[in-house]
Design an enzyme around this catalytic site. Structure first.
Site, PDB file in Angstrom:
ATOM      1  N   GLU A  21      24.535  38.986  64.101  1.00 58.05           N
ATOM      2  CA  GLU A  21      23.147  39.150  63.652  1.00 58.05           C
ATOM      3  C   GLU A  21      22.359  40.031  64.615  1.00 58.05           C
ATOM      4  O   GLU A  21      21.430  40.729  64.211  1.00 58.05           O
ATOM      5  CB  GLU A  21      22.460  37.789  63.532  1.00 58.05           C
ATOM      6  CG  GLU A  21      23.020  36.916  62.429  1.00 58.05           C
ATOM      7  CD  GLU A  21      22.329  35.583  62.371  1.00 58.05           C
ATOM      8  OE1 GLU A  21      21.475  35.408  61.487  1.00 58.05           O
ATOM      9  OE2 GLU A  21      22.621  34.723  63.231  1.00 58.05           O
ATOM     10  N   LYS A  98      14.095  35.675  56.533  1.00 58.95           N
ATOM     11  CA  LYS A  98      15.291  36.493  56.805  1.00 58.95           C
ATOM     12  C   LYS A  98      15.920  36.772  55.445  1.00 58.95           C
ATOM     13  O   LYS A  98      16.326  35.853  54.741  1.00 58.95           O
ATOM     14  CB  LYS A  98      16.255  35.734  57.709  1.00 58.95           C
ATOM     15  CG  LYS A  98      17.504  36.526  58.059  1.00 58.95           C
ATOM     16  CD  LYS A  98      18.485  35.729  58.908  1.00 58.95           C
ATOM     17  CE  LYS A  98      18.030  35.716  60.346  1.00 58.95           C
ATOM     18  NZ  LYS A  98      19.077  35.200  61.249  1.00 58.95           N
TER      19      LYS A  98
END
Length: 127
Positions: A21, A98
């Site tokens: 990520e 997100k």
């Protein structure tokens, strides 16, 4: 009560617990609600009598550049920086989504939301 909103601010950033990520990144959508007295600006038509939403947008973008494991941490930093810059704010709510969380299944996103009330004069209350 007077409010300022920034809606669906889309920023590419690198936050998350998983190492990939922080390498790949993803888009985040931010929504902010800010309470402050806007009546002087309503009468004066003077930027000095309000809080520039462009300044708030700059704070959001600058804080999103700082990698964090948790969105809660990012949101807390953004709220603190906004209030530090504009002490006349009495309340801030910030939602961060997100858009592509690394989880099973198809979804629009995973979100957190933090809100904080401030007593005018500097101290704060968590809601």
């Amino acid at each position: 009560m007077s409010k300022i909103f920034l809606e669906d601010v889309k920023i590419y950033a690198y936050h998350g617990v998983l190492p990939e990520e922080n390498i790949i990144g993803t888009y985040y959508i931010l929504n902010a609600e800010i309470h402050t007295d806007l009546w002087n600006a309503a009468e004066s038509d003077d930027l000095n009598d309000t809080i520039s939403y462009a300044d708030i947008n700059d704070i959001i973008h600058n804080e999103m550049k700082i990698n964090s494991k948790l969105l809660e941490h990012v949101a807390g930093r953004i709220i603190a920086k906004i209030h530090e810059s504009f002490e006349q704010i009495s309340y801030i709510r910030l939602k961060i989504t997100k858009t592509s969380p690394p989880m099973k299944g198809e979804m629009k996103g995973a979100s957190i939301e933090l809100e904080k009330s401030f007593l005018l004069g500097g101290s704060a209350e968590n809601n």
